[in-house]
Every structure is written in C-alpha cells, then in structure tokens.
Design a protein around this motif. Structure first.
Motif, PDB file in Angstrom:
ATOM      1  N   VAL A 138       0.944  -1.245  -0.102  1.00  0.00           N
ATOM      2  CA  VAL A 138       0.163  -0.166  -0.116  1.00  0.00           C
ATOM      3  C   VAL A 138       1.095   1.098   0.022  1.00  0.00           C
ATOM      4  O   VAL A 138       2.121   1.094   0.227  1.00  0.00           O
ATOM      5  CB  VAL A 138      -0.885  -0.007   1.090  1.00  0.00           C
ATOM      6  CG1 VAL A 138      -1.759  -1.051   1.355  1.00  0.00           C
ATOM      7  CG2 VAL A 138      -0.294   0.032   2.392  1.00  0.00           C
ATOM      8  N   THR A 139       0.331   2.229  -0.420  1.00  0.00           N
ATOM      9  CA  THR A 139       1.205   3.719  -0.595  1.00  0.00           C
ATOM     10  C   THR A 139       0.715   4.512   0.812  1.00  0.00           C
ATOM     11  O   THR A 139       0.156   3.893   1.469  1.00  0.00           O
ATOM     12  CB  THR A 139       0.891   4.319  -1.798  1.00  0.00           C
ATOM     13  OG1 THR A 139       2.025   5.559  -1.854  1.00  0.00           O
ATOM     14  CG2 THR A 139      -0.567   4.877  -1.955  1.00  0.00           C
ATOM     15  N   TYR A 140       1.534   5.608   0.837  1.00  0.00           N
ATOM     16  CA  TYR A 140       1.418   6.546   1.988  1.00  0.00           C
ATOM     17  C   TYR A 140       1.704   7.816   1.545  1.00  0.00           C
ATOM     18  O   TYR A 140       2.546   8.165   0.801  1.00  0.00           O
ATOM     19  CB  TYR A 140       2.345   5.855   3.028  1.00  0.00           C
ATOM     20  CG  TYR A 140       2.402   6.612   4.277  1.00  0.00           C
ATOM     21  CD1 TYR A 140       1.228   5.982   5.440  1.00  0.00           C
ATOM     22  CD2 TYR A 140       3.149   7.530   4.813  1.00  0.00           C
ATOM     23  CE1 TYR A 140       1.637   6.626   6.644  1.00  0.00           C
ATOM     24  CE2 TYR A 140       3.117   8.090   5.975  1.00  0.00           C
ATOM     25  CZ  TYR A 140       2.408   8.004   6.711  1.00  0.00           C
ATOM     26  OH  TYR A 140       2.233   8.240   7.992  1.00  0.00           O
ATOM     27  N   PRO A 141       0.782   8.855   2.151  1.00  0.00           N
ATOM     28  CA  PRO A 141       1.216  10.214   1.758  1.00  0.00           C
ATOM     29  C   PRO A 141       2.716  10.658   1.821  1.00  0.00           C
ATOM     30  O   PRO A 141       3.403   9.985   3.057  1.00  0.00           O
ATOM     31  CB  PRO A 141       0.296  10.978   2.543  1.00  0.00           C
ATOM     32  CG  PRO A 141      -0.748  10.137   2.764  1.00  0.00           C
ATOM     33  CD  PRO A 141      -0.371   8.941   2.891  1.00  0.00           C
ATOM     34  N   TRP A 142       3.356  11.271   1.028  1.00  0.00           N
ATOM     35  CA  TRP A 142       4.488  11.832   1.047  1.00  0.00           C
ATOM     36  C   TRP A 142       5.758  10.698   0.666  1.00  0.00           C
ATOM     37  O   TRP A 142       6.770  11.039   0.703  1.00  0.00           O
ATOM     38  CB  TRP A 142       5.077  12.364   2.621  1.00  0.00           C
ATOM     39  CG  TRP A 142       3.937  13.270   3.135  1.00  0.00           C
ATOM     40  CD1 TRP A 142       3.267  13.044   3.989  1.00  0.00           C
ATOM     41  CD2 TRP A 142       3.838  14.586   2.706  1.00  0.00           C
ATOM     42  NE1 TRP A 142       2.385  14.082   4.242  1.00  0.00           N
ATOM     43  CE2 TRP A 142       2.907  15.138   3.464  1.00  0.00           C
ATOM     44  CE3 TRP A 142       4.569  15.696   1.836  1.00  0.00           C
ATOM     45  CZ2 TRP A 142       2.306  16.584   3.379  1.00  0.00           C
ATOM     46  CZ3 TRP A 142       3.998  16.642   1.688  1.00  0.00           C
ATOM     47  CH2 TRP A 142       2.889  17.179   2.450  1.00  0.00           C
ATOM     48  N   ARG A 266     -11.084   2.440  -2.293  1.00  0.00           N
ATOM     49  CA  ARG A 266     -11.586   3.726  -1.790  1.00  0.00           C
ATOM     50  C   ARG A 266     -11.581   3.615  -0.225  1.00  0.00           C
ATOM     51  O   ARG A 266     -10.990   4.497   0.622  1.00  0.00           O
ATOM     52  CB  ARG A 266     -12.931   3.974  -2.023  1.00  0.00           C
ATOM     53  CG  ARG A 266     -13.685   5.385  -1.568  1.00  0.00           C
ATOM     54  CD  ARG A 266     -14.736   5.628  -2.197  1.00  0.00           C
ATOM     55  NE  ARG A 266     -14.675   5.925  -3.862  1.00  0.00           N
ATOM     56  CZ  ARG A 266     -15.624   6.398  -4.604  1.00  0.00           C
ATOM     57  NH1 ARG A 266     -16.953   6.228  -4.243  1.00  0.00           N
ATOM     58  NH2 ARG A 266     -15.106   6.406  -5.785  1.00  0.00           N
ATOM     59  N   ALA A 267     -11.868   2.367   0.304  1.00  0.00           N
ATOM     60  CA  ALA A 267     -11.814   2.175   1.683  1.00  0.00           C
ATOM     61  C   ALA A 267     -10.414   2.247   2.339  1.00  0.00           C
ATOM     62  O   ALA A 267     -10.167   2.937   3.343  1.00  0.00           O
ATOM     63  CB  ALA A 267     -12.449   0.910   2.031  1.00  0.00           C
ATOM     64  N   ILE A 268      -9.541   1.733   1.842  1.00  0.00           N
ATOM     65  CA  ILE A 268      -8.120   1.939   2.123  1.00  0.00           C
ATOM     66  C   ILE A 268      -7.318   3.163   1.985  1.00  0.00           C
ATOM     67  O   ILE A 268      -6.862   3.673   2.917  1.00  0.00           O
ATOM     68  CB  ILE A 268      -7.376   1.045   1.204  1.00  0.00           C
ATOM     69  CG1 ILE A 268      -7.768  -0.607   1.331  1.00  0.00           C
ATOM     70  CG2 ILE A 268      -5.535   1.001   1.596  1.00  0.00           C
ATOM     71  CD1 ILE A 268      -6.954  -1.501   0.723  1.00  0.00           C
ATOM     72  N   ASP A 269      -8.111   3.942   0.899  1.00  0.00           N
ATOM     73  CA  ASP A 269      -7.611   5.580   0.740  1.00  0.00           C
ATOM     74  C   ASP A 269      -8.207   6.218   2.285  1.00  0.00           C
ATOM     75  O   ASP A 269      -7.480   7.031   2.497  1.00  0.00           O
ATOM     76  CB  ASP A 269      -8.312   6.152  -0.442  1.00  0.00           C
ATOM     77  CG  ASP A 269      -7.621   5.723  -1.593  1.00  0.00           C
ATOM     78  OD1 ASP A 269      -6.446   5.091  -1.519  1.00  0.00           O
ATOM     79  OD2 ASP A 269      -7.972   5.814  -2.606  1.00  0.00           O
TER      80      ASP A 269
END
Length: 276
Positions: A138-142, A266-269
């Motif tokens: 999964v990704t992550y902001p920044w 969308r839920a993961i976001d």
C-alpha cells in the motif's frame, strides 16, 4: 559445504543485522557496501566486503566478480537490500529525483540480479531475496518515490519468480514495515536536493507534518521492530524447503496485506488519509 550469500547495503540497519545473523548461522557472508570506508569497517569485523554501488554498473560487475573468485564461481543466495528514501509530495518530485531513486532502489537491483542468475542456473539452485516494504503493498502520503520503486520491485519479482519456476532458483520478497534503521536520516540529503517545499502549494502541510518527522527524531514508531526481525525472516526464507513468495515483517505489514484482500481501494484510501 558452507553456503554463501551476498548481501547489499550492509553499512547499517537491516543489511548489517542480516550479515551478522547469517554469519552466526554458519553462512559465508559477503557484506557489500556502497562506500569504500564502510567496506573497510566491515573488513575489520571479519567480513568479506566487496564494494557495490547500485548506481555504478562497473562496481556491480567487479563486486560480484570478487565474490565469485572467492567461492570458485558459485553463490547460493543474493539479498538485494541497499536503498534510500526521497520523501515529498508527488507534485513536488522532479523527474530527475525519481530517476535517481530508481537507479539505486530498482535498476541496480535488476542489474545485479541478472548477473547472478546465470551463476545460479549453472549450479542448478539459488535464492534471490528482495527486501521490499509494506510500501510495496500500500502507498502512503509523502512516500510516492519510495513506494513507486517498491511497487515496481514487487511486479518484477513476481514475474521473475514465475519465469524461473523449475530452474531451482527461488525468488522471494521480504516486506518489512517500520524497522529501526537510518533511512530517515539518509533521506534528508535527497529531500534537500530535490524537494522545493518552500515553493510548494502544500508548504503548510510540510511544516505541520513532514519536516517535523524528517528532522526531529521522536523515538520508535508504533510497532517498530529491530532489524534483527528482518534477519530472522531472511534466515527462514533461505533455509525453508519450500520458501514462501512473501515474508511479512511487523504488524503494519500484516494489516496492509489483509486490507488489500478484503477492502476496496476507496476504503483503504480513507484509512491512509488519516496519516496525511
């Protein structure tokens, strides 16, 4: 016979811990580093330490040649590990910075792996272990640049595993979450070189979020484990009769793997945006 392993990025953190662990387990460890000074320090600790810089094709070739000269042309395992981070918003990430991180975190790994495969094919066995990340799931902001390299690594490794089926060569991914290392400190020069945060429309968020985390150590992250946790999974991946395709390390990785299976994007976001 003593088995041999080449581990990259052994100056500190995961690579260093894995080198110590595998030597204690009876393996002959070639603990490579990017800088000659770090190689010298590993020599003082009793390791063979060829210099391998993923951005330098000549060093990849000469480093592997040094290993093979010492083993008589064989190598039982490769652990691709050396990497760095480049924090910052994707819209502030110059393409030059993205190319640069891919050279170290992805293209160099591919080059070394391609040179190792013929050796393992000739001997009829081998294990190629890739140190990925929860940010390959999964990704992550920044963390766009780093996540991009790990997502690419996941796809390339999955393909290579399929293509090498029946060859005796196993391709394995290790996916750590928060592990004690110097990745935060080591990312600072890259951030300062490539990210013009003062001119960013997200400047307020940089000041409120990223800069504090980057420059101010607040102690261990939640669920953070020592690098020895990765070393234990590496040993398992190298000795299992039928190794798994993936080995998770730390609770966040297990959570991320589960979320990908049961939730919509969308839920993961929505979950990940809480950490923005």
């Amino acid at each position: 016979m003593t088995k041999s392993i080449l581990i990259t990025g052994c100056a500190s953190g995961i690579g260093h811990a894995c080198a110590l662990h595998m030597r204690a387990a009876g393996w002959r460890v070639f603990a490579s580093c990017r800088r000659a000074a770090d190689c010298a320090r590993m020599h003082e600790l009793g390791f063979d330490s060829p210099r391998i810089d993923y951005t330098d094709a000549d060093s990849i070739q000469s480093g592997l040649a040094e290993v093979l000269a010492s083993t008589g042309g064989t190598l039982d395992a490769l652990f691709n590990n050396g990497a760095y981070g480049l924090p910052g918003a994707v819209e502030d990430l110059p393409t030059a910075g993205l190319r640069e991180i891919f050279e170290t975190n992805f293209f160099g790994w591919h080059e070394l792996t391609r040179q190792v495969i013929p050796v393992m094919r000739a001997q009829g066995h081998g294990r190629i272990v890739q140190n990925s990340s929860v940010l390959g799931l999964v990704t992550y902001p920044w963390r766009g640049a780093y996540a991009a390299t790990k997502f690419a690594l996941e796809g390339l490794s999955d393909t290579l595993r399929l293509e090498l089926t029946g060859s005796g060569i196993h391709v394995i991914l290790i996916e750590p979450g928060p592990v004690t290392s110097k990745i935060r400190e080591n990312s600072i020069p890259h951030f300062e070189t490539h990210i013009d945060w003062k001119s960013s429309p997200l400047r307020a968020l940089y000041e409120a979020k990223l800069l504090k985390r980057l420059y101010q150590s607040s102690g261990p992250d939640a669920f953070e484990l020592p690098p020895s946790a990765v070393a234990q999974k590496l040993a398992r991946a190298l000795t299992a009769k039928r190794p798994r395709a993936r080995y998770y390390v730390t609770t966040p990785t297990y959570i991320a793997g589960t979320l990908r299976r049961i939730l919509t994007t969308r839920a993961i976001d929505r979950i990940l945006l809480r950490f923005k």
